[in-house]
Scaffold this motif. Structure first.
Motif, PDB file in Angstrom:
ATOM      1  N   LEU A  80       0.854  -1.180   0.000  1.00  0.00           N
ATOM      2  CA  LEU A  80       0.000   0.000   0.000  1.00  0.00           C
ATOM      3  C   LEU A  80       0.895   1.237   0.000  1.00  0.00           C
ATOM      4  CD1 LEU A  80      -2.569  -1.078   2.740  1.00  0.00           C
ATOM      5  CD2 LEU A  80      -2.850  -1.256   0.254  1.00  0.00           C
ATOM      6  N   MET A  81       0.906   1.963  -1.096  1.00  0.00           N
ATOM      7  CA  MET A  81       1.641   3.227  -1.155  1.00  0.00           C
ATOM      8  C   MET A  81       0.671   4.348  -0.818  1.00  0.00           C
ATOM      9  SD  MET A  81       3.861   5.048  -4.201  1.00  0.00           S
ATOM     10  CE  MET A  81       2.490   5.171  -5.385  1.00  0.00           C
ATOM     11  N   ILE A  82       1.029   5.143   0.186  1.00  0.00           N
ATOM     12  CA  ILE A  82       0.169   6.230   0.631  1.00  0.00           C
ATOM     13  C   ILE A  82       0.910   7.542   0.410  1.00  0.00           C
ATOM     14  CG2 ILE A  82      -1.021   7.233   2.613  1.00  0.00           C
ATOM     15  CD1 ILE A  82      -0.719   4.012   3.535  1.00  0.00           C
ATOM     16  N   ILE A  83       0.399   8.348  -0.509  1.00  0.00           N
ATOM     17  CA  ILE A  83       1.007   9.635  -0.835  1.00  0.00           C
ATOM     18  C   ILE A  83       0.321  10.701   0.007  1.00  0.00           C
ATOM     19  CG2 ILE A  83       1.637  11.227  -2.675  1.00  0.00           C
ATOM     20  CD1 ILE A  83       1.119   8.928  -4.679  1.00  0.00           C
ATOM     21  N   THR A  84       1.102  11.457   0.757  1.00  0.00           N
ATOM     22  CA  THR A  84       0.516  12.328   1.766  1.00  0.00           C
ATOM     23  C   THR A  84       1.423  13.516   2.071  1.00  0.00           C
ATOM     24  OG1 THR A  84      -0.386  12.341   4.016  1.00  0.00           O
ATOM     25  CG2 THR A  84       1.535  10.934   3.626  1.00  0.00           C
ATOM     26  N   GLU A  85       0.994  14.374   2.964  1.00  0.00           N
ATOM     27  CA  GLU A  85       1.789  15.453   3.570  1.00  0.00           C
ATOM     28  C   GLU A  85       1.217  15.736   4.952  1.00  0.00           C
ATOM     29  OE1 GLU A  85       4.525  16.980   2.617  1.00  0.00           O
ATOM     30  OE2 GLU A  85       4.668  16.505   0.472  1.00  0.00           O
ATOM     31  N   GLY A  86       2.055  16.199   5.853  1.00  0.00           N
ATOM     32  CA  GLY A  86       1.622  16.444   7.221  1.00  0.00           C
ATOM     33  C   GLY A  86       0.557  17.512   7.361  1.00  0.00           C
ATOM     34  N   TRP A  87       0.532  18.463   6.430  1.00  0.00           N
ATOM     35  CA  TRP A  87      -0.429  19.573   6.521  1.00  0.00           C
ATOM     36  C   TRP A  87      -1.789  19.252   5.893  1.00  0.00           C
ATOM     37  CZ3 TRP A  87      -1.435  20.165   1.490  1.00  0.00           C
ATOM     38  CH2 TRP A  87      -0.392  19.921   0.573  1.00  0.00           C
ATOM     39  N   CYS A  88      -1.923  18.062   5.299  1.00  0.00           N
ATOM     40  CA  CYS A  88      -3.154  17.710   4.580  1.00  0.00           C
ATOM     41  C   CYS A  88      -4.247  17.252   5.542  1.00  0.00           C
ATOM     42  CB  CYS A  88      -2.854  16.623   3.554  1.00  0.00           C
ATOM     43  SG  CYS A  88      -4.331  16.021   2.707  1.00  0.00           S
ATOM     44  N   GLY A  89      -5.343  17.972   5.573  1.00  0.00           N
ATOM     45  CA  GLY A  89      -6.435  17.651   6.489  1.00  0.00           C
ATOM     46  C   GLY A  89      -7.125  16.339   6.172  1.00  0.00           C
ATOM     47  N   ASP A  90      -7.348  16.045   4.891  1.00  0.00           N
ATOM     48  CA  ASP A  90      -7.991  14.785   4.524  1.00  0.00           C
ATOM     49  C   ASP A  90      -7.116  13.596   4.902  1.00  0.00           C
ATOM     50  OD1 ASP A  90     -10.569  15.443   3.090  1.00  0.00           O
ATOM     51  OD2 ASP A  90      -9.195  16.646   1.900  1.00  0.00           O
ATOM     52  N   ALA A  91      -5.806  13.766   4.807  1.00  0.00           N
ATOM     53  CA  ALA A  91      -4.888  12.693   5.210  1.00  0.00           C
ATOM     54  C   ALA A  91      -5.004  12.422   6.706  1.00  0.00           C
ATOM     55  CB  ALA A  91      -3.449  13.058   4.847  1.00  0.00           C
ATOM     56  N   ALA A  92      -5.073  13.474   7.494  1.00  0.00           N
ATOM     57  CA  ALA A  92      -5.179  13.302   8.944  1.00  0.00           C
ATOM     58  C   ALA A  92      -6.447  12.550   9.332  1.00  0.00           C
ATOM     59  CB  ALA A  92      -5.151  14.668   9.632  1.00  0.00           C
ATOM     60  N   GLN A  93      -7.492  12.700   8.542  1.00  0.00           N
ATOM     61  CA  GLN A  93      -8.774  12.060   8.842  1.00  0.00           C
ATOM     62  C   GLN A  93      -8.860  10.625   8.330  1.00  0.00           C
ATOM     63  OE1 GLN A  93     -10.775  13.388  10.836  1.00  0.00           O
ATOM     64  NE2 GLN A  93     -10.950  15.590  10.583  1.00  0.00           N
ATOM     65  N   THR A  94      -7.928  10.200   7.489  1.00  0.00           N
ATOM     66  CA  THR A  94      -8.026   8.856   6.900  1.00  0.00           C
ATOM     67  C   THR A  94      -6.806   7.966   7.145  1.00  0.00           C
ATOM     68  OG1 THR A  94      -7.268   9.789   4.777  1.00  0.00           O
ATOM     69  CG2 THR A  94      -9.649   9.526   5.083  1.00  0.00           C
ATOM     70  N   LEU A  95      -5.620   8.524   7.286  1.00  0.00           N
ATOM     71  CA  LEU A  95      -4.428   7.689   7.466  1.00  0.00           C
ATOM     72  C   LEU A  95      -4.479   6.807   8.708  1.00  0.00           C
ATOM     73  CD1 LEU A  95      -3.365   9.282   5.051  1.00  0.00           C
ATOM     74  CD2 LEU A  95      -1.177   9.512   6.239  1.00  0.00           C
ATOM     75  N   PRO A  96      -4.979   7.290   9.842  1.00  0.00           N
ATOM     76  CA  PRO A  96      -5.074   6.392  10.999  1.00  0.00           C
ATOM     77  C   PRO A  96      -5.944   5.165  10.726  1.00  0.00           C
ATOM     78  CG  PRO A  96      -5.257   8.659  11.717  1.00  0.00           C
ATOM     79  CD  PRO A  96      -5.343   8.670  10.215  1.00  0.00           C
ATOM     80  N   TRP A  97      -6.981   5.332   9.917  1.00  0.00           N
ATOM     81  CA  TRP A  97      -7.839   4.206   9.559  1.00  0.00           C
ATOM     82  C   TRP A  97      -7.088   3.237   8.647  1.00  0.00           C
ATOM     83  CZ3 TRP A  97     -12.617   3.718  11.754  1.00  0.00           C
ATOM     84  CH2 TRP A  97     -13.125   4.854  12.409  1.00  0.00           C
TER      85      TRP A  97
END
Length: 202
Positions: A80-97
Motif C-alpha cells: 500500500l503506497m500512501i502519498i501524503t503530507e503532514g499539513w493535509c487535512g484529509d490525510a489526517a482524517q483517513t491515514l489512521p484508519w
C-alpha cells in the motif's frame, strides 16, 4: 490516471512506515516546520492541528466487522503506497484508519508512506489533473502491478463536499470547518464503505 507499475525496491527506500511518518511530522513540528518545501505559517498550523486529529483517531478508530473479516481473509501479499503530507487535512482524517487496516493483517499488507512534494509518485496518480492527496495505491508486492487506487477522500464525502461548494454560501474557511465536522461525526463510516470495495480487489 496512469497505472504504472510500482518499483517496489525504490518505494521501500523512499517510503516510511506509519510510525516513521508520525515521527517525522513530530520532529518537524518541534522546530516549527511541516513536511514539504512550502513552510508558510498556515501549513505549519494545519500540521499541528492534524497531529491532534490523528492522535484522536489512533486511539478511537474501530473498523467495522465486515471490513475486518475481509482484511483478515486477504490472501495476496499487497503493498500500500500512501502519498501524503503532514499539513493535509484529509490525510489526517483517513491515514489512521489505513493504519488500522494494516495492523489487522501485517503479513499480507505492508504500507509505505511517501511525501507528495519530496517525491514524484503523485504524477502518476493525479485527480482531475491536480495533485490531490492523500492517495492510496494498492499493488502486488511481488510484481509491482497496481491493483487499485483510492483518494483523495471517501466517495460520499466528496459528493457532499461538491454540493456544499456549489451552494456558494460559505467561505473557504467555513467549508473546511464543515468538512472536518463531517469527518468527526461520520466516525470513519464513509472511509470504511470505500475500503470494503477496495479490499475486494486485492
Amino acid at each position: 490516471m496512469l497505472m504504472r507499475k510500482i518499483n517496489v525496491a525504490k518505494l521501500r527506500a523512499d517510503g516510511l512506515n506509519y510510525a516513521g511518518y508520525i515521527a517525522l511530522i513530530d520532529q518537524l513540528l518541534e522546530v516549527g516546520k511541516t513536511t514539504g518545501p512550502d513552510q508558510i505559517p498556515e501549513r505549519v498550523e494545519k500540521s499541528a492541528l492534524n497531529r491532534q486529529r490523528m492522535k484522536r483517531w489512533d486511539k478511537t478508530a474501530v473498523l467495522d466487522e465486515l471490513l475486518i473479516d475481509k482484511i483478515q481473509k486477504t490472501g495476496r501479499k499487497t503493498g500500500l503506497m500512501i502519498i501524503t503530507e503532514g499539513w493535509c487535512g484529509d490525510a489526517a482524517q483517513t491515514l489512521p484508519w489505513m493504519n488500522k487496516m494494516v495492523e489487522l493483517n501485517p503479513t499480507m499488507l505492508e504500507a509505505f508512506y511517501v511525501l507528495r512534494d519530496s517525491t514524484d509518485y503523485i504524477n502518476d496518480y493525479l485527480t482531475n489533473g491536480s495533485k490531490a492527496i492523500p492517495v492510496l495505491v494498492a499493488f502486488d508486492f511481488h510484481s509491482g502491478d497496481v491493483i487499485r487506487v483510492w483518494g483523495p477522500r471517501p466517495t460520499s464525502i466528496t459528493e457532499w463536499l461538491t454540493n456544499l461548494k456549489k451552494s456558494g454560501t460559505l467561505t473557504k474557511d467555513e467549508i473546511n470547518y464543515e468538512l472536518h465536522q463531517y469527518y468527526a461525526k461520520d466516525k470513519g463510516k464513509a472511509f470504511m464503505n470505500d475500503m470494503s470495495d477496495f479490499i475486494d480487489a486485492l
